[in-house]
Design a protein around this motif. Sequence first.
Motif, short mmCIF file in Angstrom:
data_model
loop_
_atom_site.label_atom_id
_atom_site.label_comp_id
_atom_site.label_asym_id
_atom_site.label_seq_id
_atom_site.Cartn_x
_atom_site.Cartn_y
_atom_site.Cartn_z
N ILE A 1 16.26 1.97 3.50
CA ILE A 1 14.82 1.75 3.48
C ILE A 1 14.11 2.95 2.87
O ILE A 1 13.23 2.81 2.01
N ALA A 2 14.49 4.14 3.31
CA ALA A 2 13.86 5.35 2.78
C ALA A 2 14.07 5.48 1.28
O ALA A 2 13.15 5.86 0.54
N GLU A 3 15.27 5.14 0.81
CA GLU A 3 15.55 5.22 -0.62
C GLU A 3 14.72 4.21 -1.40
O GLU A 3 14.20 4.51 -2.48
N ALA A 4 14.57 3.00 -0.87
CA ALA A 4 13.79 1.98 -1.55
C ALA A 4 12.31 2.32 -1.59
O ALA A 4 11.60 1.97 -2.54
N LEU A 5 11.83 3.00 -0.55
CA LEU A 5 10.41 3.35 -0.49
C LEU A 5 10.07 4.60 -1.31
O LEU A 5 8.90 4.82 -1.64
N ASN B 1 21.43 -8.72 4.21
CA ASN B 1 20.60 -9.88 3.90
C ASN B 1 19.13 -9.69 4.27
O ASN B 1 18.44 -10.63 4.67
N ASN B 2 18.65 -8.47 4.12
CA ASN B 2 17.24 -8.17 4.29
C ASN B 2 16.60 -7.98 2.92
O ASN B 2 17.28 -7.87 1.90
N ARG B 3 15.26 -7.93 2.92
CA ARG B 3 14.51 -7.73 1.68
C ARG B 3 13.36 -6.77 1.96
O ARG B 3 12.87 -6.67 3.08
N LEU B 4 12.93 -6.09 0.91
CA LEU B 4 11.74 -5.25 0.98
C LEU B 4 10.71 -5.86 0.03
O LEU B 4 10.93 -5.89 -1.18
N LEU B 5 9.61 -6.35 0.58
CA LEU B 5 8.55 -6.96 -0.21
C LEU B 5 7.45 -5.91 -0.42
O LEU B 5 7.00 -5.26 0.52
N ALA C 1 -4.36 -4.67 5.20
CA ALA C 1 -5.32 -4.70 4.10
C ALA C 1 -6.54 -3.86 4.42
O ALA C 1 -7.08 -3.16 3.56
N GLY C 2 -6.99 -3.93 5.67
CA GLY C 2 -8.17 -3.18 6.07
C GLY C 2 -7.98 -1.68 6.07
O GLY C 2 -8.94 -0.92 5.94
N ALA C 3 -6.72 -1.23 6.23
CA ALA C 3 -6.44 0.21 6.29
C ALA C 3 -6.18 0.82 4.92
O ALA C 3 -6.20 2.05 4.78
N LEU C 4 -5.95 -0.02 3.90
CA LEU C 4 -5.54 0.48 2.59
C LEU C 4 -6.70 0.82 1.67
O LEU C 4 -7.71 0.10 1.63
N VAL C 5 -6.50 1.87 0.89
CA VAL C 5 -7.41 2.16 -0.21
C VAL C 5 -7.14 1.14 -1.32
O VAL C 5 -6.11 0.46 -1.34
N GLU C 6 -8.07 1.03 -2.27
CA GLU C 6 -7.86 0.18 -3.43
C GLU C 6 -6.58 0.60 -4.15
O GLU C 6 -6.32 1.80 -4.35
N SER C 7 -5.76 -0.38 -4.49
CA SER C 7 -4.47 -0.18 -5.17
C SER C 7 -3.43 0.50 -4.29
O SER C 7 -2.40 0.95 -4.79
N GLY C 8 -3.69 0.57 -2.98
CA GLY C 8 -2.68 1.10 -2.07
C GLY C 8 -1.52 0.14 -1.92
O GLY C 8 -1.61 -1.05 -2.28
N TRP C 9 -0.41 0.62 -1.38
CA TRP C 9 0.82 -0.16 -1.24
C TRP C 9 0.98 -0.73 0.16
O TRP C 9 0.68 -0.06 1.14
N PHE C 10 1.49 -1.96 0.23
CA PHE C 10 1.92 -2.53 1.50
C PHE C 10 3.38 -2.94 1.34
O PHE C 10 3.74 -3.66 0.40
N ALA C 11 4.25 -2.45 2.23
CA ALA C 11 5.67 -2.73 2.16
C ALA C 11 6.13 -3.37 3.45
O ALA C 11 5.88 -2.84 4.54
N ALA C 12 6.79 -4.52 3.34
CA ALA C 12 7.28 -5.25 4.51
C ALA C 12 8.78 -5.46 4.39
O ALA C 12 9.26 -6.07 3.42
N TYR C 13 9.52 -4.95 5.37
CA TYR C 13 10.98 -5.04 5.37
C TYR C 13 11.44 -6.01 6.44
O TYR C 13 10.89 -6.06 7.54
N GLY C 14 12.49 -6.76 6.12
CA GLY C 14 13.09 -7.63 7.12
C GLY C 14 13.82 -8.80 6.48
O GLY C 14 13.95 -8.89 5.26
N PRO C 15 14.31 -9.73 7.31
CA PRO C 15 14.96 -10.93 6.80
C PRO C 15 13.92 -11.99 6.46
O PRO C 15 12.97 -12.21 7.22
N PHE C 16 14.10 -12.63 5.32
CA PHE C 16 13.20 -13.70 4.90
C PHE C 16 14.02 -14.86 4.35
O PHE C 16 15.08 -14.64 3.75
N ASN C 17 13.52 -16.07 4.54
CA ASN C 17 14.13 -17.21 3.88
C ASN C 17 13.68 -17.24 2.42
O ASN C 17 12.65 -16.68 2.06
N ARG C 18 14.46 -17.93 1.58
CA ARG C 18 14.11 -18.07 0.17
C ARG C 18 14.15 -19.53 -0.19
O ARG C 18 15.15 -20.19 -0.02
N GLU C 19 13.01 -20.04 -0.66
CA GLU C 19 12.88 -21.45 -1.04
C GLU C 19 13.29 -22.37 0.10
O GLU C 19 13.96 -23.38 -0.08
N GLY C 20 12.89 -21.97 1.31
CA GLY C 20 13.15 -22.78 2.49
C GLY C 20 14.55 -22.71 3.03
O GLY C 20 14.89 -23.44 3.98
#
Length: 197
Positions: A15-19, A187-191, A119-138
């Motif tokens: 995670i640290a490397e990806a961020l 099988n996790n993803r970083l969005l 969204a409320g905490a971010l400056v304009e053009s700030g980053w939001f990163a969400a890590y975890g397992p997600f389904n893909r195309e259902g």
Amino acid sequence: MKPVAEHCLRNQAPIAEALHPYLEAGGRWLELGSGTGQHGVFIAGREPQVQWQLSDVAEAHAGLLAWQSDAGLPNLPPPWVLDVTRDEPPPRDFDGVFTANTLHFVGGPVVDSLLCCAAGALVESGWFAAYGPFNREGQYTSAGNAALDGWLRGRDPDSGLRDEAEVIGWAADHHLAFVTAQDMPANNRLLIFTKKG
């Protein structure tokens, strides 16, 4: 005694490397749902140019404080008690917001509140990163993720693995524009999203 989550020990380095590309410029980052605090301590130790703010509900505060105090890092201030379903978002001066393994553990209204807080905490053009397992195309991406989803829904029918497309659309409702997704171990993803408007 500091709480220890074994999965954090396994995935904190990837995670640290990806961020890192989003952190190397420095700035202030807020972690929502910090849990034990292990991710924040690990990242703050590797990225001294970033001020990393831990936060979670009151029940997690003692553990967060134990990790933060023991680390003694100048860029890791004391954690905040923050409940995204009740508290106002922090001031809009964060360059990034990160959350790990939260979106599937909570019900839909809490996910919506978390995205609104980010969204409320971010400056304009700030980053939001969400890590975890997600389904893909259902579809589940592994048998392990399918089993995890079954367990989660058994304890809370409104929780469970979210489809990536659903999360991307949900985030867009809060002016968080999708940028990219990165495959991660187990099988996790970083969005990655950026704040628009």
